[in-house]
Write a protein that holds these residues in place. Structure first.
Motif, PDB file in Angstrom:
ATOM      1  N   PRO A 142       0.688  -1.181  -0.048  1.00 27.29           N
ATOM      2  CA  PRO A 142      -0.202  -0.001  -0.035  1.00 27.29           C
ATOM      3  C   PRO A 142       0.829   1.344  -0.112  1.00 27.29           C
ATOM      4  O   PRO A 142       0.473   2.358  -0.721  1.00 27.29           O
ATOM      5  CB  PRO A 142      -0.836  -0.136   1.400  1.00 27.29           C
ATOM      6  N   THR A 146       0.878   4.094  -3.083  1.00 29.90           N
ATOM      7  CA  THR A 146       0.640   5.479  -3.030  1.00 29.90           C
ATOM      8  C   THR A 146       1.622   6.430  -2.901  1.00 29.90           C
ATOM      9  O   THR A 146       2.231   6.980  -3.854  1.00 29.90           O
ATOM     10  CB  THR A 146      -0.153   5.504  -1.371  1.00 29.90           C
ATOM     11  N   HIS A 163      -5.410   6.728 -10.427  1.00 30.81           N
ATOM     12  CA  HIS A 163      -4.933   7.315  -9.595  1.00 30.81           C
ATOM     13  C   HIS A 163      -3.915   6.030  -8.641  1.00 30.81           C
ATOM     14  O   HIS A 163      -4.545   4.932  -8.533  1.00 30.81           O
ATOM     15  CB  HIS A 163      -5.941   7.854  -8.685  1.00 30.81           C
ATOM     16  N   PRO A 164      -3.131   6.384  -7.860  1.00 36.28           N
ATOM     17  CA  PRO A 164      -2.408   5.309  -7.278  1.00 36.28           C
ATOM     18  C   PRO A 164      -3.343   4.504  -6.172  1.00 36.28           C
ATOM     19  O   PRO A 164      -3.074   3.198  -6.284  1.00 36.28           O
ATOM     20  CB  PRO A 164      -1.439   6.052  -6.613  1.00 36.28           C
ATOM     21  N   LEU A 165      -4.212   4.988  -5.837  1.00 35.06           N
ATOM     22  CA  LEU A 165      -5.096   4.200  -4.836  1.00 35.06           C
ATOM     23  C   LEU A 165      -5.970   3.436  -5.499  1.00 35.06           C
ATOM     24  O   LEU A 165      -6.272   2.155  -5.141  1.00 35.06           O
ATOM     25  CB  LEU A 165      -6.033   5.198  -3.888  1.00 35.06           C
ATOM     26  N   LEU A 168      -3.587   0.478  -6.659  1.00 33.72           N
ATOM     27  CA  LEU A 168      -3.508  -0.448  -5.413  1.00 33.72           C
ATOM     28  C   LEU A 168      -4.586  -1.564  -5.512  1.00 33.72           C
ATOM     29  O   LEU A 168      -4.270  -2.705  -5.206  1.00 33.72           O
ATOM     30  CB  LEU A 168      -3.439   0.133  -4.271  1.00 33.72           C
TER      31      LEU A 168
END
Length: 311
Positions: A142, A146, A163-165, A168
């Motif tokens: 995680p 992020t 988006h990175p989230l 993930l």
């Protein structure tokens, strides 16, 4: 542990020989296919199998806390050393930003699954696989998707993608971890046929990961001037991070049984997956690959020393 590391080193060496036999281009294609199989099928199977059988307790929280502190504080130390670019300009003038981004990732994110799983399971027993999974999938991964992606974008080029989230949650092993934790929390019994299937799939993880590590190792000519730039990576990844993990584990009240596996997990060399991230965001891939190679080779010496020290 020495016999364990020698056995794993033999598989890594086989990966190196395979890469040399195939040639760089073909080997990269083959390694990518192996990695995709591990990433999408074998590792998720192992993760859900291990977490499903392991009861949820305070250690499910303690290990990720130790992991997060280890990764973030190591990243802070790396930023203090590399952030102003002075060290890189001294020994590697030109493209300092790309080098800084690659080195920050190399310092903070270890090979916690690809090497951590086989080392812990072979050294402490299969039960210790849960330490590697908690350390990596509940904390390091995680943070990588992020903070790590934000840093890669800052020092490299804006990569394509979401988006990175959101990225993930495209990691199959994350969903496997969530599923395994829920199945364990609700004490749902595992069917015998599924237990056997997951065991068979999970058994492929260790040899394929080690082969992939061997095929990823590479070194460039003219390496001597880059040693001063790579030396902090070695110190942070192989010495400082396990020290942070050790002190953090004491601070959170980690049981003695888990202490050595957590410290050994933190002492893993630089992660192979970072090569993909460096390539995606146009960081210094070659420098990162050298960090992977150097820390992996030196970890064959430092890991037994850490085990002797903490045991």
């Amino acid at each position: 542990m020495l016999n364990v590391l020698l056995g794993m080193a033999a598989i890594i060496l086989a990966g190196i020989v395979w890469r040399l036999t195939l040639g760089m281009k073909s080997a990269d294609v083959m390694r990518s296919q192996l990695a995709q199989g591990v990433y999408h099928v074998f590792l998720p199977a192992l993760v859900i199998h291990v977490l499903w059988q392991f009861p949820i307790d305070l250690n499910t929280l303690r290990t990720p806390v130790v992991a997060a502190l280890s990764v973030l504080l190591s990243l802070l130390v790396a930023f203090l050393l590399y952030g102003n670019g002075k060290l890189i300009r001294t020994f590697m003038p030109g493209n300092e930003q790309k080098a800084i981004g690659a080195l920050l990732l190399a310092c903070a994110f270890g090979n916690f699954s690809y090497l951590g799983l086989p080392v812990l399971s072979q050294t402490f027993g299969t039960w210790a696989q849960v330490v590697a999974i908690h350390f990596d999938l509940l904390a390091s991964t995680p943070i990588l998707f992020t903070v790590g992606i934000v840093l890669a974008r800052h020092y490299g080029k804006q990569g394509e993608g979401m988006h990175p989230l959101l990225s993930l949650f495209q990691v199959p092993a994350i969903w496997a971890a969530i599923a395994g934790l829920l199945l364990s929390a609700f004490s749902i019994p595992m069917p015998a046929w599924l237990d056997k299937a997951l065991t068979t799939l999970g058994a492929a993880v260790v040899p394929l990961m080690l082969l992939s590590v061997g095929m990823a190792l590479r070194w460039q000519s003219g390496w001597l001037p880059r040693i001063p730039v790579l030396l902090p990576v070695v110190i942070i990844q192989l010495l400082i991070m396990p020290l942070i993990a050790w002190s953090s584990a004491i601070g959170v009240g980690m049981p003695e049984k888990f202490m050595a596996p957590v410290v050994i997990e933190a002492a893993m060399p630089t992660m192979v997956l970072g090569l993909v991230i460096c390539d995606r965001f146009k960081l210094d891939v070659a420098l990162y690959a050298e960090a992977v190679t150097l820390t992996t080779l030196l970890s064959l010496v430092t890991l037994p020393l850490w085990l002797q020290l903490i045991s």
